[in-house]
Design an enzyme around this catalytic site. Structure first.
Site, PDB file in Angstrom:
ATOM      1  N   ALA A 148      -0.790   6.672 -29.123  1.00  0.00           N
ATOM      2  CA  ALA A 148       0.379   7.056 -29.919  1.00  0.00           C
ATOM      3  C   ALA A 148       0.933   8.332 -29.306  1.00  0.00           C
ATOM      4  CB  ALA A 148      -0.054   7.292 -31.355  1.00  0.00           C
TER       5      ALA A 148
ATOM      6  N   GLY B   8      -3.920   4.476 -29.554  1.00  0.00           N
ATOM      7  CA  GLY B   8      -3.025   3.399 -29.997  1.00  0.00           C
ATOM      8  C   GLY B   8      -2.786   2.352 -28.916  1.00  0.00           C
TER       9      GLY B   8
ATOM     10  N   GLU C 157      -5.622   0.080 -29.195  1.00  0.00           N
ATOM     11  CA  GLU C 157      -5.437  -0.649 -30.462  1.00  0.00           C
ATOM     12  C   GLU C 157      -4.344  -1.711 -30.332  1.00  0.00           C
ATOM     13  OE1 GLU C 157      -5.100   3.260 -32.352  1.00  0.00           O
ATOM     14  OE2 GLU C 157      -6.489   2.537 -33.867  1.00  0.00           O
TER      15      GLU C 157
ATOM     16  N   GLU D   3      -9.114   9.825 -29.941  1.00  0.00           N
ATOM     17  CA  GLU D   3      -8.454  10.594 -31.015  1.00  0.00           C
ATOM     18  C   GLU D   3      -9.325  11.738 -31.520  1.00  0.00           C
ATOM     19  OE1 GLU D   3      -8.700   7.258 -30.877  1.00  0.00           O
ATOM     20  OE2 GLU D   3      -6.784   6.335 -31.419  1.00  0.00           O
TER      21      GLU D   3
HETATM   22  N1  CAA Z   1       1.385  11.151 -26.118  1.00  0.00           N
HETATM   23  C1  CAA Z   1       2.403  11.852 -25.558  1.00  0.00           C
HETATM   24  N2  CAA Z   1       2.482  12.094 -24.232  1.00  0.00           N
HETATM   25  C2  CAA Z   1       1.503  11.605 -23.430  1.00  0.00           C
HETATM   26  C3  CAA Z   1       0.430  10.873 -23.943  1.00  0.00           C
HETATM   27  C4  CAA Z   1       0.398  10.648 -25.349  1.00  0.00           C
HETATM   28  N3  CAA Z   1      -0.576   9.916 -25.933  1.00  0.00           N
HETATM   29  N4  CAA Z   1      -0.391  10.540 -22.926  1.00  0.00           N
HETATM   30  C5  CAA Z   1       0.186  11.045 -21.808  1.00  0.00           C
HETATM   31  N5  CAA Z   1       1.314  11.687 -22.115  1.00  0.00           N
HETATM   32  C6  CAA Z   1       2.224  12.398 -21.208  1.00  0.00           C
HETATM   33  C7  CAA Z   1       1.641  13.716 -20.785  1.00  0.00           C
HETATM   34  O1  CAA Z   1       1.860  14.702 -21.788  1.00  0.00           O
HETATM   35  C8  CAA Z   1       2.406  13.993 -19.518  1.00  0.00           C
HETATM   36  O2  CAA Z   1       3.700  14.451 -19.849  1.00  0.00           O
HETATM   37  P1  CAA Z   1       4.289  15.805 -19.139  1.00  0.00           P
HETATM   38  O3  CAA Z   1       4.410  15.401 -17.699  1.00  0.00           O
HETATM   39  O4  CAA Z   1       5.590  16.005 -19.828  1.00  0.00           O
HETATM   40  O5  CAA Z   1       3.272  16.870 -19.354  1.00  0.00           O
HETATM   41  C9  CAA Z   1       2.574  12.591 -18.919  1.00  0.00           C
HETATM   42  O6  CAA Z   1       2.365  11.669 -19.999  1.00  0.00           O
HETATM   43  C10 CAA Z   1       1.544  12.291 -17.832  1.00  0.00           C
HETATM   44  O7  CAA Z   1       0.251  12.533 -18.366  1.00  0.00           O
HETATM   45  P2  CAA Z   1      -0.826  13.475 -17.673  1.00  0.00           P
HETATM   46  O8  CAA Z   1      -0.155  14.496 -16.806  1.00  0.00           O
HETATM   47  O9  CAA Z   1      -1.749  13.967 -18.719  1.00  0.00           O
HETATM   48  O10 CAA Z   1      -1.548  12.404 -16.737  1.00  0.00           O
HETATM   49  P3  CAA Z   1      -3.049  12.456 -16.215  1.00  0.00           P
HETATM   50  O11 CAA Z   1      -3.161  11.372 -15.199  1.00  0.00           O
HETATM   51  O12 CAA Z   1      -3.439  13.824 -15.809  1.00  0.00           O
HETATM   52  O13 CAA Z   1      -3.960  12.074 -17.493  1.00  0.00           O
HETATM   53  C11 CAA Z   1      -4.523  10.809 -19.470  1.00  0.00           C
HETATM   54  C12 CAA Z   1      -3.865  10.796 -18.073  1.00  0.00           C
HETATM   55  C13 CAA Z   1      -6.038  10.992 -19.328  1.00  0.00           C
HETATM   56  C14 CAA Z   1      -4.224   9.454 -20.081  1.00  0.00           C
HETATM   57  C15 CAA Z   1      -3.930  11.963 -20.315  1.00  0.00           C
HETATM   58  O14 CAA Z   1      -2.517  11.884 -20.285  1.00  0.00           O
HETATM   59  C16 CAA Z   1      -4.342  11.921 -21.769  1.00  0.00           C
HETATM   60  O15 CAA Z   1      -5.442  12.326 -22.089  1.00  0.00           O
HETATM   61  N6  CAA Z   1      -3.446  11.446 -22.671  1.00  0.00           N
HETATM   62  C17 CAA Z   1      -3.677  11.421 -24.095  1.00  0.00           C
HETATM   63  C18 CAA Z   1      -4.630  10.291 -24.482  1.00  0.00           C
HETATM   64  C19 CAA Z   1      -4.870  10.308 -25.978  1.00  0.00           C
HETATM   65  O16 CAA Z   1      -5.389  11.258 -26.522  1.00  0.00           O
HETATM   66  N7  CAA Z   1      -4.525   9.203 -26.660  1.00  0.00           N
HETATM   67  C20 CAA Z   1      -4.680   9.082 -28.097  1.00  0.00           C
HETATM   68  C21 CAA Z   1      -3.402   9.459 -28.798  1.00  0.00           C
HETATM   69  S1  CAA Z   1      -3.586   9.574 -30.562  1.00  0.00           S
HETATM   70  C22 CAA Z   1      -3.522   7.988 -31.114  1.00  0.00           C
HETATM   71  O17 CAA Z   1      -3.329   7.055 -30.365  1.00  0.00           O
HETATM   72  C23 CAA Z   1      -3.719   7.812 -32.601  1.00  0.00           C
HETATM   73  C24 CAA Z   1      -3.796   6.426 -33.069  1.00  0.00           C
HETATM   74  O18 CAA Z   1      -4.807   5.781 -33.062  1.00  0.00           O
HETATM   75  C25 CAA Z   1      -2.641   5.803 -33.642  1.00  0.00           C
END
Ligand code: CAA
Length: 258
Positions: free
Chosen positions: A65, A109, A112, A132
């Site tokens: 998400a 998400g 999911e 998460e």
């Molecule tokens: N939401 C918003 N933006 C996201 C994102 C997310 N879930 N995942 C990645 N992005 C964005 C990053 O912020 C980044 O944007 P900027 O360039 O503007 O900073 C861009 O995508 C590229 O990401 P990274 O630079 O972080 O890429 P990376 O290769 O270094 O890392 C990754 C990849 C490990 C997937 C890392 O992006 C990450 O940890 N993302 C978040 C994963 C996460 O926590 N997901 C769970 C979300 S909560 C949820 O989903 C709740 C639910 O159940 C409904």
């Protein structure tokens, strides 16, 4: 309808939906989830579509998400506006089969969403996770329930509690994905499976989806009973007659969804 966060192509009975927010690794914001729900609803209603494939990019199916969209939300925003569940509930009403073709990250998400599809074909690059916990929350679109049913309590609990990712091989070993294919072949393999499904009687493929999903909603005895009734009902269709006659006559069936 013109979409901004997904691409939609329809060919030979298959709707291919590609999530398209590359700058955010296909993070699921409300616009994307709304467009996805609309595209899937339209595909479900369309005479031209018999199977749906959802995929992302080489790097990410979807990284979860959208954290940036969620960060400032209050309980009232989430609860009263049913934030993103309004869209996912629409998605879950789809009656035609949906395949998730997953390469790269399928996190939170994203994992999911893949599990809300009917089966997952994974590229060897796929990484699944429910991270998460690192954000001070838990999975919110079914992850605690669906992942546990797919891979069992111990692995699901570990993934939700530690946030560790599972690679494609582990995902296949644990029953999360139906099979793993080389990343370069992912789209072709998913489309080939979808085209195979599209050749069958739509009545029967919809019945498969409905009936297999019962296994997750009810007891074994009720599920078996449901299957029996569904099997019997298919004997009211022309496609059953055609399917069995064509087998006996040693020819390809011509299903007409009747
Ligand atoms: N939401 C918003 N933006 C996201 C994102 C997310 N879930 N995942 C990645 N992005 C964005 C990053 O912020 C980044 O944007 P900027 O360039 O503007 O900073 C861009 O995508 C590229 O990401 P990274 O630079 O972080 O890429 P990376 O290769 O270094 O890392 C990754 C990849 C490990 C997937 C890392 O992006 C990450 O940890 N993302 C978040 C994963 C996460 O926590 N997901 C769970 C979300 S909560 C949820 O989903 C709740 C639910 O159940 C409904």
């Amino acid at each position: 309808m013109a979409y901004e966060t997904i691409n939609l192509e329809i060919s030979d009975g298959v709707a291919l939906i590609t999530l398209n927010r590359p700058d955010a690794l296909n993070a699921l914001n409300s616009q994307l989830l709304g467009e996805l729900a609309t595209a899937v609803e339209d595909a479900d209603a369309s005479e031209k579509v018999r199977c749906i494939v959802i995929t992302g990019s080489d790097k990410a199916f979807a990284a979860g998400a959208d954290i940036k969209e969620m960060a400032d939300k209050s309980f009232v925003d989430m609860y009263r506006n049913n934030f993103f569940w309004a869209e996912t509930d629409r998605f879950l009403k789809t009656r035609k089969p949906i395949i998730a073709a997953v390469a790269g990250y399928a996190l939170g998400g994203g994992c999911e969403l893949a599990m809300m599809c009917d089966f997952i074909i994974a590229a060897d690059s796929a990484k699944f996770g429910q991270p998460e916990i690192n954000l001070g929350v838990i999975a919110g679109i079914g992850g605690t329930q669906r992942l546990t049913r797919f891979v069992g309590k111990s692995k699901s609990m570990e993934m939700h509690l530690t946030g560790r990712f599972m690679d494609a091989q582990e995902a296949e070993r644990s029953g999360l994905v139906s099979r793993v294919v080389p990343a370069k072949k992912l789209k072709d393999e998913a489309m080939s499976a979808a085209h195979k499904i599209a050749e069958k009687s739509l009545l029967a493929t919809m019945a498969v989806k409905d009936t297999v999903n019962r296994a997750y909603e009810t007891t074994m005895a009720e599920g078996i009973n449901y299957e029996r009734r569904m099997f019997q009902s298919l004997f009211a269709t022309e496609d059953q007659t055609e399917g069995m006659e064509s087998y006996i006559e040693k020819r390809e069936p011509q299903f007409r969804d009747k």
